[in-house]
Scaffold this motif. Structure first.
Motif, PDB file in Angstrom:
ATOM      1  N   LEU A 118     -14.922  -5.806  40.161  1.00 46.10           N
ATOM      2  CA  LEU A 118     -14.202  -7.174  39.429  1.00 46.10           C
ATOM      3  C   LEU A 118     -14.716  -8.208  40.396  1.00 46.10           C
ATOM      4  O   LEU A 118     -14.805  -9.104  39.965  1.00 46.10           O
ATOM      5  N   LEU A 119     -14.940  -7.875  41.957  1.00 42.97           N
ATOM      6  CA  LEU A 119     -14.968  -8.919  42.694  1.00 42.97           C
ATOM      7  C   LEU A 119     -15.803  -8.490  43.885  1.00 42.97           C
ATOM      8  O   LEU A 119     -16.051  -7.238  44.173  1.00 42.97           O
ATOM      9  N   LEU A 120     -16.531  -9.196  44.545  1.00 41.61           N
ATOM     10  CA  LEU A 120     -17.375  -9.012  45.868  1.00 41.61           C
ATOM     11  C   LEU A 120     -16.510  -9.842  47.006  1.00 41.61           C
ATOM     12  O   LEU A 120     -16.446 -11.022  46.635  1.00 41.61           O
ATOM     13  N   SER A 121     -16.165  -8.948  48.115  1.00 43.78           N
ATOM     14  CA  SER A 121     -15.618  -9.921  49.151  1.00 43.78           C
ATOM     15  C   SER A 121     -15.880  -8.825  50.324  1.00 43.78           C
ATOM     16  O   SER A 121     -16.644  -8.027  50.266  1.00 43.78           O
ATOM     17  N   LYS A 122     -15.275  -9.515  51.384  1.00 40.66           N
ATOM     18  CA  LYS A 122     -15.468  -8.864  52.714  1.00 40.66           C
ATOM     19  C   LYS A 122     -14.295  -8.827  53.650  1.00 40.66           C
ATOM     20  O   LYS A 122     -13.345  -9.818  53.188  1.00 40.66           O
ATOM     21  N   GLN A 123     -14.298  -8.188  54.684  1.00 40.82           N
ATOM     22  CA  GLN A 123     -13.238  -8.436  55.634  1.00 40.82           C
ATOM     23  C   GLN A 123     -13.659  -9.544  56.683  1.00 40.82           C
ATOM     24  O   GLN A 123     -14.582  -9.269  57.238  1.00 40.82           O
ATOM     25  N   VAL A 124     -12.763 -10.067  56.836  1.00 39.05           N
ATOM     26  CA  VAL A 124     -13.124 -11.300  58.008  1.00 39.05           C
ATOM     27  C   VAL A 124     -11.999 -11.158  59.089  1.00 39.05           C
ATOM     28  O   VAL A 124     -10.861 -10.815  59.156  1.00 39.05           O
ATOM     29  N   LEU A 125     -12.460 -11.870  60.311  1.00 46.08           N
ATOM     30  CA  LEU A 125     -11.754 -12.049  61.249  1.00 46.08           C
ATOM     31  C   LEU A 125     -10.895 -13.204  61.329  1.00 46.08           C
ATOM     32  O   LEU A 125     -11.505 -14.376  60.888  1.00 46.08           O
ATOM     33  N   VAL A 126      -9.688 -13.291  61.401  1.00 42.82           N
ATOM     34  CA  VAL A 126      -8.930 -14.418  61.436  1.00 42.82           C
ATOM     35  C   VAL A 126      -8.626 -14.727  62.852  1.00 42.82           C
ATOM     36  O   VAL A 126      -7.794 -13.927  63.742  1.00 42.82           O
ATOM     37  N   GLN A 127      -8.890 -15.836  63.375  1.00 42.79           N
ATOM     38  CA  GLN A 127      -8.589 -16.603  64.602  1.00 42.79           C
ATOM     39  C   GLN A 127      -8.406 -18.113  64.790  1.00 42.79           C
ATOM     40  O   GLN A 127      -8.666 -18.463  63.569  1.00 42.79           O
ATOM     41  N   ARG A 128      -7.819 -18.404  65.868  1.00 42.06           N
ATOM     42  CA  ARG A 128      -7.747 -19.786  65.896  1.00 42.06           C
ATOM     43  C   ARG A 128      -9.038 -20.593  66.496  1.00 42.06           C
ATOM     44  O   ARG A 128      -9.815 -19.891  66.944  1.00 42.06           O
ATOM     45  N   LYS A 129      -9.451 -21.472  65.886  1.00 45.23           N
ATOM     46  CA  LYS A 129     -10.486 -22.523  66.120  1.00 45.23           C
ATOM     47  C   LYS A 129     -10.646 -22.441  67.885  1.00 45.23           C
ATOM     48  O   LYS A 129      -9.600 -22.507  68.354  1.00 45.23           O
ATOM     49  N   LYS A 130     -11.765 -23.003  68.276  1.00 44.66           N
ATOM     50  CA  LYS A 130     -11.982 -23.158  69.499  1.00 44.66           C
ATOM     51  C   LYS A 130     -10.976 -24.227  70.051  1.00 44.66           C
ATOM     52  O   LYS A 130     -10.919 -25.403  69.543  1.00 44.66           O
ATOM     53  N   GLU A 131     -10.302 -23.912  71.065  1.00 42.85           N
ATOM     54  CA  GLU A 131      -9.547 -25.015  71.911  1.00 42.85           C
ATOM     55  C   GLU A 131      -9.727 -25.157  73.347  1.00 42.85           C
ATOM     56  O   GLU A 131     -10.502 -24.280  73.952  1.00 42.85           O
ATOM     57  N   GLU A 132      -9.843 -26.630  73.619  1.00 38.95           N
ATOM     58  CA  GLU A 132     -10.191 -26.812  75.078  1.00 38.95           C
ATOM     59  C   GLU A 132      -9.391 -26.043  76.103  1.00 38.95           C
ATOM     60  O   GLU A 132      -8.233 -25.865  76.033  1.00 38.95           O
ATOM     61  N   GLY A 133     -10.124 -25.331  76.882  1.00 38.97           N
ATOM     62  CA  GLY A 133      -9.463 -24.601  77.893  1.00 38.97           C
ATOM     63  C   GLY A 133      -9.040 -23.322  77.633  1.00 38.97           C
ATOM     64  O   GLY A 133      -8.522 -22.277  78.232  1.00 38.97           O
ATOM     65  N   LYS A 134      -9.297 -22.624  75.990  1.00 33.91           N
ATOM     66  CA  LYS A 134      -8.899 -21.427  75.555  1.00 33.91           C
ATOM     67  C   LYS A 134     -10.245 -20.803  74.885  1.00 33.91           C
ATOM     68  O   LYS A 134     -10.059 -20.025  73.903  1.00 33.91           O
ATOM     69  N   ASP A 135     -11.302 -21.451  75.370  1.00 37.20           N
ATOM     70  CA  ASP A 135     -12.689 -20.832  74.537  1.00 37.20           C
ATOM     71  C   ASP A 135     -12.765 -19.377  74.833  1.00 37.20           C
ATOM     72  O   ASP A 135     -13.585 -19.005  73.991  1.00 37.20           O
ATOM     73  N   SER A 136     -12.475 -18.862  75.883  1.00 37.15           N
ATOM     74  CA  SER A 136     -12.455 -17.391  76.086  1.00 37.15           C
ATOM     75  C   SER A 136     -11.912 -16.655  74.970  1.00 37.15           C
ATOM     76  O   SER A 136     -12.414 -15.351  74.790  1.00 37.15           O
ATOM     77  N   LEU A 137     -10.915 -17.208  74.153  1.00 33.13           N
ATOM     78  CA  LEU A 137     -10.179 -16.524  73.222  1.00 33.13           C
ATOM     79  C   LEU A 137     -10.862 -16.236  72.039  1.00 33.13           C
ATOM     80  O   LEU A 137     -10.843 -15.534  71.237  1.00 33.13           O
TER      81      LEU A 137
END
Length: 276
Positions: free
Chosen positions: A130-149
């Motif tokens: 019925l559909l084509l899809s995939k699993q994706v990682l959900v994370q927050r966008k890059k934040e200054e000072g937190k790029d290591s995440l």
């Protein structure tokens, strides 16, 4: 932190209210007793009722302004209407309970896009894709000072904690990914929440990473502008509905109908409504 907690409570209450509203719209108020064994198409036609289970989310099945909506719901309703069947659909957030309900005959159709895997083929018969899809990682966008995440590739997942719906087919892919990167990925299975609540938890900073179906993530992403869903966890996979291994005629009937229906303007309009 208190405001975050209130936000998740509101989301949980909204989903619960939606499910209650869906259930109260059934004409029969008496609780259905689970069938003793799976039914095939002849028994379903004889009863005049088609029992389906789905997930309450923005793609499959939900209430919008007192109206039932969802790609899977509208598609299944079109099938039931053409066959003269009364549709009884149950929203169930637990993948394991949906699967078990098909196996024990409580439901006839698992009517939410489900990843077709070799493992699940041992328990279910799958319809045409019925559909084509995939699993994706959900994370927050890059934040200054937190790029290591911020995760830029699957290799960066080593020693990270991924939150996944309990029993989800995505678990198989993550275990394979552990072998591929030859390192540890910590998996936290979430039992009480659905994918949209996981998105809210990542957005609010309660968890850092979740794994969700891309279609559901994209349908909800406008509500969470600080989220990033651009890192793939799986390759593109086939999604389909499932029926019991004891219901081959039901499977054939669904496939014959689907093969015809997907060629119609009505289907194209439905598909574009949810995916374009």
């Amino acid at each position: 932190m208190l405001r975050k907690g209130v936000r998740y409570i509101i989301i949980a209450l909204a989903i619960a209210a939606g499910i209650i509203m869906l259930n109260t719209q059934e004409e029969e108020e008496e609780e259905e007793k689970p069938a003793s064994s799976p039914r095939d198409y002849a028994e379903i036609l004889s009863s005049g009722q088609l029992r389906a289970v789905t997930e309450y989310n923005a793609v499959s099945y939900h209430v919008s302004k007192d109206t039932l909506q969802g790609f899977d719901y509208e598609l299944l309703n079109a099938f039931a209407s053409e066959k003269g069947l009364k549709l009884e659909i149950t929203p169930e957030m637990s993948f394991e309970k949906r699967l078990q309900g098909i196996i024990n005959g409580q439901y006839d159709i698992l009517a939410t896009g489900t990843v077709v895997t070799t493992q699940l083929k041992d328990s279910l018969l799958f319809t045409r894709t019925l559909l084509l899809s995939k699993q994706v990682l959900v994370q927050r966008k890059k934040e200054e000072g937190k790029d290591s995440l911020y995760i830029q590739s699957q290799l960066d997942l080593a020693h990270k904690h991924l939150h996944v719906i309990k029993g989800s087919p995505a678990l198989l892919r993550i275990h394979n990914l552990i072998d591929e990167i030859a390192d540890t990925i910590y998996i936290n299975e979430v039992e009480l929440y659905g994918p949209e609540q996981l998105l809210a938890m990542v957005s609010g900073g309660d968890i850092d990473y979740a794994v969700c179906d891309e279609n559901i993530a994209r349908a909800s992403i406008d509500d969470f502008p600080n989220l990033d869903i651009n890192t793939d966890i799986s390759f593109t996979q086939f999604y389909a509905w499932g029926v019991s291994k004891h219901s081959p005629v039901l499977l054939d009937s669904l496939n014959v109908w689907l093969n015809d229906f997907v060629q119609t303007p009505k289907y194209k309009k439905l598909y574009n409504k949810y995916f374009n």
